[in-house]
Design a protein around this motif. Structure first.
Motif, PDB file in Angstrom:
ATOM      1  N   SER A 255      21.328 -39.421 -45.281  1.00  0.00           N
ATOM      2  CA  SER A 255      22.667 -39.656 -45.796  1.00  0.00           C
ATOM      3  C   SER A 255      23.668 -38.955 -44.905  1.00  0.00           C
ATOM      4  O   SER A 255      23.386 -37.901 -44.336  1.00  0.00           O
ATOM      5  CB  SER A 255      22.803 -39.123 -47.226  1.00  0.00           C
ATOM      6  OG  SER A 255      22.010 -39.863 -48.099  1.00  0.00           O
ATOM      7  N   LYS A 256      24.848 -39.538 -44.817  1.00  0.00           N
ATOM      8  CA  LYS A 256      25.961 -38.916 -44.118  1.00  0.00           C
ATOM      9  C   LYS A 256      26.956 -38.435 -45.153  1.00  0.00           C
ATOM     10  O   LYS A 256      27.083 -39.019 -46.228  1.00  0.00           O
ATOM     11  CB  LYS A 256      26.650 -39.918 -43.185  1.00  0.00           C
ATOM     12  CG  LYS A 256      25.831 -40.309 -41.986  1.00  0.00           C
ATOM     13  CD  LYS A 256      26.638 -41.164 -41.054  1.00  0.00           C
ATOM     14  CE  LYS A 256      25.835 -41.459 -39.805  1.00  0.00           C
ATOM     15  NZ  LYS A 256      26.639 -42.063 -38.761  1.00  0.00           N
ATOM     16  N   SER A 257      27.653 -37.352 -44.815  1.00  0.00           N
ATOM     17  CA  SER A 257      28.710 -36.883 -45.702  1.00  0.00           C
ATOM     18  C   SER A 257      29.791 -37.955 -45.775  1.00  0.00           C
ATOM     19  O   SER A 257      30.125 -38.604 -44.789  1.00  0.00           O
ATOM     20  CB  SER A 257      29.311 -35.583 -45.172  1.00  0.00           C
ATOM     21  OG  SER A 257      28.347 -34.577 -45.170  1.00  0.00           O
TER      22      SER A 257
ATOM     23  N   GLN B 111      27.235 -26.742 -45.512  1.00  0.00           N
ATOM     24  CA  GLN B 111      27.285 -25.979 -44.278  1.00  0.00           C
ATOM     25  C   GLN B 111      25.940 -25.334 -43.985  1.00  0.00           C
ATOM     26  O   GLN B 111      25.191 -24.988 -44.913  1.00  0.00           O
ATOM     27  CB  GLN B 111      28.306 -24.837 -44.418  1.00  0.00           C
ATOM     28  CG  GLN B 111      29.688 -25.245 -44.838  1.00  0.00           C
ATOM     29  CD  GLN B 111      30.523 -25.644 -43.659  1.00  0.00           C
ATOM     30  OE1 GLN B 111      30.726 -24.845 -42.740  1.00  0.00           O
ATOM     31  NE2 GLN B 111      31.000 -26.862 -43.651  1.00  0.00           N
ATOM     32  N   VAL B 112      25.680 -25.141 -42.709  1.00  0.00           N
ATOM     33  CA  VAL B 112      24.637 -24.236 -42.249  1.00  0.00           C
ATOM     34  C   VAL B 112      25.391 -23.068 -41.628  1.00  0.00           C
ATOM     35  O   VAL B 112      26.174 -23.246 -40.699  1.00  0.00           O
ATOM     36  CB  VAL B 112      23.703 -24.885 -41.208  1.00  0.00           C
ATOM     37  CG1 VAL B 112      22.761 -23.856 -40.617  1.00  0.00           C
ATOM     38  CG2 VAL B 112      22.928 -26.029 -41.820  1.00  0.00           C
TER      39      VAL B 112
ATOM     40  N   GLU C  71      26.254 -32.813 -41.086  1.00  0.00           N
ATOM     41  CA  GLU C  71      26.753 -34.182 -40.979  1.00  0.00           C
ATOM     42  C   GLU C  71      25.779 -35.198 -41.557  1.00  0.00           C
ATOM     43  O   GLU C  71      26.192 -36.199 -42.130  1.00  0.00           O
ATOM     44  CB  GLU C  71      27.046 -34.522 -39.514  1.00  0.00           C
ATOM     45  CG  GLU C  71      28.128 -33.652 -38.888  1.00  0.00           C
ATOM     46  CD  GLU C  71      29.504 -33.884 -39.470  1.00  0.00           C
ATOM     47  OE1 GLU C  71      29.778 -35.009 -39.950  1.00  0.00           O
ATOM     48  OE2 GLU C  71      30.304 -32.930 -39.447  1.00  0.00           O
ATOM     49  N   GLN C  72      24.488 -34.936 -41.370  1.00  0.00           N
ATOM     50  CA  GLN C  72      23.445 -35.810 -41.885  1.00  0.00           C
ATOM     51  C   GLN C  72      22.281 -34.962 -42.359  1.00  0.00           C
ATOM     52  O   GLN C  72      21.995 -33.923 -41.787  1.00  0.00           O
ATOM     53  CB  GLN C  72      22.930 -36.763 -40.799  1.00  0.00           C
ATOM     54  CG  GLN C  72      23.894 -37.811 -40.364  1.00  0.00           C
ATOM     55  CD  GLN C  72      23.221 -38.811 -39.434  1.00  0.00           C
ATOM     56  OE1 GLN C  72      22.145 -39.306 -39.742  1.00  0.00           O
ATOM     57  NE2 GLN C  72      23.848 -39.084 -38.316  1.00  0.00           N
ATOM     58  N   ALA C  73      21.633 -35.446 -43.413  1.00  0.00           N
ATOM     59  CA  ALA C  73      20.446 -34.755 -43.928  1.00  0.00           C
ATOM     60  C   ALA C  73      19.661 -35.739 -44.773  1.00  0.00           C
ATOM     61  O   ALA C  73      20.181 -36.786 -45.172  1.00  0.00           O
ATOM     62  CB  ALA C  73      20.839 -33.534 -44.744  1.00  0.00           C
ATOM     63  N   ALA C  74      18.424 -35.373 -45.057  1.00  0.00           N
ATOM     64  CA  ALA C  74      17.617 -36.203 -45.949  1.00  0.00           C
ATOM     65  C   ALA C  74      18.342 -36.302 -47.292  1.00  0.00           C
ATOM     66  O   ALA C  74      18.877 -35.324 -47.802  1.00  0.00           O
ATOM     67  CB  ALA C  74      16.232 -35.586 -46.134  1.00  0.00           C
TER      68      ALA C  74
END
Length: 113
Positions: A4-6, A14-15, A99-102
Motif C-alpha cells: 500500500s502507498k500512503s 515514520q521510521v 511511502e510504501q509498506a505491506a
C-alpha cells in the motif's frame, strides 16, 4: 503480498532513527516508547560505529541504533520523551516517511500507535 502507498487523508507513518550509548539504554527507552504507544516497534541494532564532529573535535564512538516505527503526529511526543530520558546532551532523532509498506503492516501500525 500486496503493498500500500500512503494516501492523502490517511495517517502518515515514520521510521525514526535514534542513537544511544549502549543496548541497555536502547532497551529502556524502547520499552518506554512502546508502553506509551509512541512506537509500534523499536528494533535495536546493538553495535554501530559513529564518527562525528563534536565541539571542534572528531569523535569515534561505539553506539546502539534504535529503528523506531511510529506515526508522524507522535514525533513531537517522542522527542519530548527523549528530552526527558535520553542521556546525551544532543541526541539524534531523524525520521523518514514510510511511502510504501505491506498492507497488513500498515494496518498493524495504525492499530498500535
Amino acid at each position: 503480498m500486496a503493498f500500500s502507498k500512503s494516501k492523502d487523508g490517511e495517517r502518515n507513518f515514520q521510521v525514526a532513527l535514534c542513537t544511544v550509548p549502549d543496548t541497555d539504554t536502547a532497551e529502556i527507552l524502547a520499552e518506554k516508547m512502546v508502553k506509551q504507544n509512541l512506537a509500534a516497534c523499536v528494533n535495536i541494532i546493538p553495535t554501530i560505529t559513529s564518527v562525528y564532529q563534536w565541539q571542534g573535535d572528531i569523535e569515534k564512538d561505539s553506539e546502539a541504533l534504535m529503528v523506531i516505527k511510529t506515526a508522524e503526529e507522535l514525533m513531537a511526543d517522542l522527542e519530548e520523551l527523549l528530552n526527558e530520558h535520553h542521556p546525551y546532551e544532543v541526541f539524534e532523532l531523524i525520521s523518514c516517511n514510510i511511502e510504501q509498506a505491506a498492507t497488513a503492516y500498515l494496518q498493524w501500525l495504525d492499530d498500535t500507535v
